[in-house]
Motif scaffolding. Structure first.
Motif, PDB file in Angstrom:
ATOM      1  N   GLN A  15      -4.645   9.852   0.447  1.00  0.00           N
ATOM      2  CA  GLN A  15      -4.972   8.918  -0.621  1.00  0.00           C
ATOM      3  C   GLN A  15      -4.110   7.667  -0.494  1.00  0.00           C
ATOM      4  O   GLN A  15      -2.988   7.722   0.038  1.00  0.00           O
ATOM      5  CB  GLN A  15      -4.757   9.555  -2.002  1.00  0.00           C
ATOM      6  N   THR A  16      -4.636   6.551  -0.990  1.00  0.00           N
ATOM      7  CA  THR A  16      -3.903   5.281  -0.973  1.00  0.00           C
ATOM      8  C   THR A  16      -3.984   4.628  -2.347  1.00  0.00           C
ATOM      9  O   THR A  16      -4.880   4.913  -3.135  1.00  0.00           O
ATOM     10  CB  THR A  16      -4.452   4.308   0.085  1.00  0.00           C
ATOM     11  N   ALA A  17      -3.036   3.740  -2.622  1.00  0.00           N
ATOM     12  CA  ALA A  17      -3.051   2.925  -3.830  1.00  0.00           C
ATOM     13  C   ALA A  17      -2.421   1.577  -3.487  1.00  0.00           C
ATOM     14  O   ALA A  17      -1.664   1.461  -2.518  1.00  0.00           O
ATOM     15  CB  ALA A  17      -2.301   3.603  -4.970  1.00  0.00           C
ATOM     16  N   ILE A  18      -2.724   0.559  -4.298  1.00  0.00           N
ATOM     17  CA  ILE A  18      -2.293  -0.810  -4.026  1.00  0.00           C
ATOM     18  C   ILE A  18      -1.474  -1.338  -5.198  1.00  0.00           C
ATOM     19  O   ILE A  18      -1.784  -1.074  -6.369  1.00  0.00           O
ATOM     20  CB  ILE A  18      -3.509  -1.733  -3.791  1.00  0.00           C
ATOM     21  N   SER A  19      -0.429  -2.108  -4.883  1.00  0.00           N
ATOM     22  CA  SER A  19       0.357  -2.799  -5.903  1.00  0.00           C
ATOM     23  C   SER A  19       0.363  -4.293  -5.617  1.00  0.00           C
ATOM     24  O   SER A  19       0.548  -4.714  -4.467  1.00  0.00           O
ATOM     25  CB  SER A  19       1.798  -2.280  -5.930  1.00  0.00           C
ATOM     26  N   ASP A  20       0.178  -5.095  -6.671  1.00  0.00           N
ATOM     27  CA  ASP A  20       0.264  -6.552  -6.571  1.00  0.00           C
ATOM     28  C   ASP A  20       1.548  -7.100  -7.181  1.00  0.00           C
ATOM     29  O   ASP A  20       1.750  -8.323  -7.200  1.00  0.00           O
ATOM     30  CB  ASP A  20      -0.935  -7.207  -7.284  1.00  0.00           C
TER      31      ASP A  20
ATOM     32  N   GLN B 148      -7.553   5.712  -4.051  1.00  0.00           N
ATOM     33  CA  GLN B 148      -8.764   6.193  -3.409  1.00  0.00           C
ATOM     34  C   GLN B 148      -8.423   7.000  -2.165  1.00  0.00           C
ATOM     35  O   GLN B 148      -7.273   7.031  -1.723  1.00  0.00           O
ATOM     36  CB  GLN B 148      -9.667   5.017  -3.028  1.00  0.00           C
ATOM     37  N   PHE B 149      -9.452   7.634  -1.575  1.00  0.00           N
ATOM     38  CA  PHE B 149      -9.289   8.400  -0.343  1.00  0.00           C
ATOM     39  C   PHE B 149      -9.537   7.519   0.863  1.00  0.00           C
ATOM     40  O   PHE B 149     -10.412   6.641   0.838  1.00  0.00           O
ATOM     41  CB  PHE B 149     -10.261   9.585  -0.324  1.00  0.00           C
ATOM     42  N   ASP B 150      -8.759   7.741   1.919  1.00  0.00           N
ATOM     43  CA  ASP B 150      -9.032   7.112   3.207  1.00  0.00           C
ATOM     44  C   ASP B 150      -9.710   8.168   4.078  1.00  0.00           C
ATOM     45  O   ASP B 150      -9.064   9.081   4.591  1.00  0.00           O
ATOM     46  CB  ASP B 150      -7.739   6.639   3.872  1.00  0.00           C
ATOM     47  N   THR B 151     -11.008   8.046   4.265  1.00  0.00           N
ATOM     48  CA  THR B 151     -11.792   9.106   4.904  1.00  0.00           C
ATOM     49  C   THR B 151     -11.621   9.165   6.417  1.00  0.00           C
ATOM     50  O   THR B 151     -12.187  10.050   7.056  1.00  0.00           O
ATOM     51  CB  THR B 151     -13.283   8.945   4.558  1.00  0.00           C
ATOM     52  N   THR B 152     -10.842   8.266   6.996  1.00  0.00           N
ATOM     53  CA  THR B 152     -10.488   8.388   8.416  1.00  0.00           C
ATOM     54  C   THR B 152      -9.261   9.268   8.592  1.00  0.00           C
ATOM     55  O   THR B 152      -9.156  10.025   9.563  1.00  0.00           O
ATOM     56  CB  THR B 152     -10.211   7.011   9.031  1.00  0.00           C
ATOM     57  N   LEU B 153      -8.349   9.199   7.637  1.00  0.00           N
ATOM     58  CA  LEU B 153      -7.064   9.874   7.770  1.00  0.00           C
ATOM     59  C   LEU B 153      -7.153  11.291   7.220  1.00  0.00           C
ATOM     60  O   LEU B 153      -6.737  11.589   6.091  1.00  0.00           O
ATOM     61  CB  LEU B 153      -5.975   9.071   7.052  1.00  0.00           C
TER      62      LEU B 153
ATOM     63  N   MET C 204       0.847  -1.193   0.000  1.00  0.00           N
ATOM     64  CA  MET C 204       0.000   0.000   0.000  1.00  0.00           C
ATOM     65  C   MET C 204       0.880   1.239   0.000  1.00  0.00           C
ATOM     66  O   MET C 204       1.850   1.322   0.745  1.00  0.00           O
ATOM     67  CB  MET C 204      -0.913   0.045   1.230  1.00  0.00           C
ATOM     68  N   LEU C 205       0.529   2.185  -0.856  1.00  0.00           N
ATOM     69  CA  LEU C 205       1.174   3.496  -0.879  1.00  0.00           C
ATOM     70  C   LEU C 205       0.210   4.486  -0.231  1.00  0.00           C
ATOM     71  O   LEU C 205      -0.947   4.584  -0.625  1.00  0.00           O
ATOM     72  CB  LEU C 205       1.468   3.897  -2.320  1.00  0.00           C
ATOM     73  N   ASN C 206       0.691   5.205   0.779  1.00  0.00           N
ATOM     74  CA  ASN C 206      -0.135   6.194   1.480  1.00  0.00           C
ATOM     75  C   ASN C 206       0.416   7.574   1.141  1.00  0.00           C
ATOM     76  O   ASN C 206       1.591   7.860   1.398  1.00  0.00           O
ATOM     77  CB  ASN C 206      -0.089   5.937   2.989  1.00  0.00           C
ATOM     78  N   MET C 207      -0.434   8.457   0.581  1.00  0.00           N
ATOM     79  CA  MET C 207       0.072   9.643  -0.116  1.00  0.00           C
ATOM     80  C   MET C 207      -0.552  10.951   0.360  1.00  0.00           C
ATOM     81  O   MET C 207      -1.728  11.008   0.711  1.00  0.00           O
ATOM     82  CB  MET C 207      -0.209   9.484  -1.615  1.00  0.00           C
ATOM     83  N   ARG C 208       0.266  11.988   0.323  1.00  0.00           N
ATOM     84  CA  ARG C 208      -0.197  13.354   0.537  1.00  0.00           C
ATOM     85  C   ARG C 208      -1.129  13.750  -0.614  1.00  0.00           C
ATOM     86  O   ARG C 208      -0.806  13.530  -1.788  1.00  0.00           O
ATOM     87  CB  ARG C 208       1.009  14.289   0.595  1.00  0.00           C
ATOM     88  N   ASN C 209      -2.255  14.348  -0.277  1.00  0.00           N
ATOM     89  CA  ASN C 209      -3.310  14.625  -1.232  1.00  0.00           C
ATOM     90  C   ASN C 209      -3.395  16.118  -1.548  1.00  0.00           C
ATOM     91  O   ASN C 209      -3.447  16.946  -0.645  1.00  0.00           O
ATOM     92  CB  ASN C 209      -4.647  14.130  -0.656  1.00  0.00           C
ATOM     93  N   TYR C 210      -3.426  16.451  -2.835  1.00  0.00           N
ATOM     94  CA  TYR C 210      -3.525  17.848  -3.254  1.00  0.00           C
ATOM     95  C   TYR C 210      -4.898  18.210  -3.822  1.00  0.00           C
ATOM     96  O   TYR C 210      -5.062  19.283  -4.383  1.00  0.00           O
ATOM     97  CB  TYR C 210      -2.443  18.169  -4.276  1.00  0.00           C
ATOM     98  N   ASN C 211      -5.873  17.343  -3.658  1.00  0.00           N
ATOM     99  CA  ASN C 211      -7.242  17.681  -4.035  1.00  0.00           C
ATOM    100  C   ASN C 211      -7.818  18.524  -2.902  1.00  0.00           C
ATOM    101  O   ASN C 211      -8.219  18.006  -1.856  1.00  0.00           O
ATOM    102  CB  ASN C 211      -8.061  16.416  -4.244  1.00  0.00           C
ATOM    103  N   LEU C 212      -7.873  19.827  -3.090  1.00  0.00           N
ATOM    104  CA  LEU C 212      -8.205  20.748  -2.005  1.00  0.00           C
ATOM    105  C   LEU C 212      -9.647  20.609  -1.522  1.00  0.00           C
ATOM    106  O   LEU C 212      -9.983  21.068  -0.430  1.00  0.00           O
ATOM    107  CB  LEU C 212      -7.960  22.192  -2.458  1.00  0.00           C
ATOM    108  N   SER C 213     -10.495  19.964  -2.308  1.00  0.00           N
ATOM    109  CA  SER C 213     -11.891  19.796  -1.898  1.00  0.00           C
ATOM    110  C   SER C 213     -12.097  18.577  -1.016  1.00  0.00           C
ATOM    111  O   SER C 213     -13.164  18.404  -0.426  1.00  0.00           O
ATOM    112  CB  SER C 213     -12.797  19.687  -3.136  1.00  0.00           C
ATOM    113  N   VAL C 214     -11.074  17.715  -0.893  1.00  0.00           N
ATOM    114  CA  VAL C 214     -11.188  16.485  -0.094  1.00  0.00           C
ATOM    115  C   VAL C 214      -9.982  16.418   0.829  1.00  0.00           C
ATOM    116  O   VAL C 214      -8.868  16.160   0.372  1.00  0.00           O
ATOM    117  CB  VAL C 214     -11.247  15.229  -0.989  1.00  0.00           C
ATOM    118  N   LYS C 215     -10.176  16.632   2.118  1.00  0.00           N
ATOM    119  CA  LYS C 215      -9.061  16.730   3.066  1.00  0.00           C
ATOM    120  C   LYS C 215      -8.733  15.376   3.715  1.00  0.00           C
ATOM    121  O   LYS C 215      -8.763  15.199   4.927  1.00  0.00           O
ATOM    122  CB  LYS C 215      -9.405  17.761   4.151  1.00  0.00           C
ATOM    123  N   TYR C 216      -8.438  14.388   2.859  1.00  0.00           N
ATOM    124  CA  TYR C 216      -8.076  13.054   3.335  1.00  0.00           C
ATOM    125  C   TYR C 216      -6.820  12.576   2.614  1.00  0.00           C
ATOM    126  O   TYR C 216      -6.519  13.016   1.499  1.00  0.00           O
ATOM    127  CB  TYR C 216      -9.197  12.045   3.067  1.00  0.00           C
TER     128      TYR C 216
END
Length: 402
Positions: free
Chosen positions: A278-283, A293-298, A264-276
């Motif tokens: 972001q994550t992505a997955i690699s297999d 996608q956004f992690d709405t807890t973080l 899992m990659l956990n990333m700083r988000n620059y979408n100013l309308s969504v203050k969460y």
């Protein structure tokens, strides 16, 4: 509402409460019972922990961008940027280090491990090769007269370059920086950053022992921000470019290994309308990424964060992943440590380390079973100090006192 429906919903709620209680009980049984240390207790209103780097001391105006690693022998390495003349991101910036050989009880004097005159040496990101014991430190360089916007606009004197240093003696001495820009940066990328924080070495699966450094870049034509990784499959001898995220508006990131051979990659988000976050997955070991996608807890105020594996179900222990960041949607405040027991889907346990100004951070697991966090914090602003705190996992499960 019919009585039977109400009864069913109450029963469902009761079952969930019982399951949660069982999880907490099992955690208390399997986790090492470590007592709170002086570095964990802290003082009301002050950042919890010990001030390792204090702005204005040892010849530097400001210290920023922490990176922490625990060597195979248990030595703690705390690295950050020493900003010589100002708190800004450009100019004369060196990489500095402090070491602890006794679980953070005492620390060495501050050492400079990379000083390139008036140029910028920054964005430290360490990873420990648990096969050889070598500590790898990835970093970026630019001409000290260049600012980020000039590099992005391609009007700068030079560009961002990527270097690697390593230590084979637990951080006592370091190799000369070796440039790897041509191996890990595309020609149409302008801005580039390693980490900051920590990389990982994969423990299981097809890509076992692969070392991964999370990075980010900006494309010249679109000026879009992306996260990506670089990796080594030969114990750090060579480094290669991995995959980038499918969507843009993300940059500074950290990675964590999941069960089943995923990352899992956990990333700083620059979408100013969504203050969460972001994550992505690699297999495929970081060669490609999906399910962004956004992690709405973080929640986040647009800032760097840290993520770290604490324990593995494959080792017969609880499945625990840690996360830390300034947990606020609007300001860099409230440095918070969280824990997930379901691969980062939910984050039910948390502990606030400092409710005041706080910003960048990094995580590691000490050999005594405690959690180490190195984070920026202060009373008036987040960049007054970089603090080392040691946290026992059990303390995260305790309810805060009223």
């Amino acid at each position: 509402m019919p009585f039977l429906i109400i009864l069913a919903r109450l029963s469902h709620t009761f079952i969930i409460m019982i399951k949660n209680a069982a999880i907490i009980l099992s955690l208390l049984l399997v986790i090492m019972p470590v007592n709170l240390t002086a570095r964990e207790k802290g003082n009301a209103g002050n950042p919890m922990g010990e001030q390792l780097f204090v702005s204005g001391q040892d010849g530097y105006h400001t210290y920023r961008i922490p990176s922490i690693a625990v060597t195979k022998k248990g030595t703690i390495l705390a690295v950050c940027e020493g900003r010589k003349n100002s708190s800004g991101d450009s100019g004369d910036i060196d990489l500095v280090l402090k070491r602890s050989e006794d679980q953070g009880e005492t620390w060495s004097n501050q050492e400079v491990i990379w000083d390139n005159g008036e140029n910028t040496c920054g964005n430290p990101c360490m990873v420990v090769d648990n096969e050889t014991g070598t500590v790898w430190l990835l970093s970026t360089w630019n001409n000290g007269k260049d600012h980020e916007y000039q590099i992005i606009d391609q009007t700068s004197n030079d560009t961002r370059r990527i270097f690697v240093l390593h230590s084979t003696d637990d951080g006592m001495t370091w190799s000369r920086p070796a440039e790897i820009t041509g191996d890990v940066k595309k020609p149409d990328w302008t801005w580039y950053a390693t980490g900051p924080g920590s990389g990982i070495q994969l423990k299981y699966g097809k890509y076992k022992n692969r070392m991964i450094i999370p990075c980010d870049h900006i494309e010249a034509g679109t000026k879009h921000y992306y996260s990506h990784i670089i990796y080594s499959d030969d114990n750090g001898k060579t480094w290669h470019l991995g995959g980038r995220t499918p969507e843009h508006q993300v940059n500074e990131c950290e990675a964590v290994e999941l069960t089943g051979g995923r990352i899992m990659l956990n990333m700083r988000n620059y979408n100013l309308s969504v203050k969460y976050r972001q994550t992505a997955i690699s297999d495929d070991g970081g060669l490609s990424w999906k399910k962004q996608q956004f992690d709405t807890t973080l929640i986040e105020p647009i800032c760097q964060a840290a993520i770290e594996r604490y324990s593995w179900p494959e080792d017969g222990r609880q499945n625990i992943i840690l996360f830390s960041n300034p947990a606020s949607a609007d300001k860099r405040i409230n440095m918070t440590l969280r824990a997930s027991f379901d691969e980062g889907i939910t984050w039910p346990a948390s502990k606030s380390l400092h409710q005041g100004p706080s910003a960048y951070c990094d995580l590691a697991v000490l050999h005594n079973g405690n959690i180490a966090i190195l984070y920026e914090a202060g009373i008036e602003n987040p960049y007054e100090t970089i603090v080392f705190a040691e946290v026992s996992f059990i303390s995260m499960l305790k309810k805060p006192q009223p």
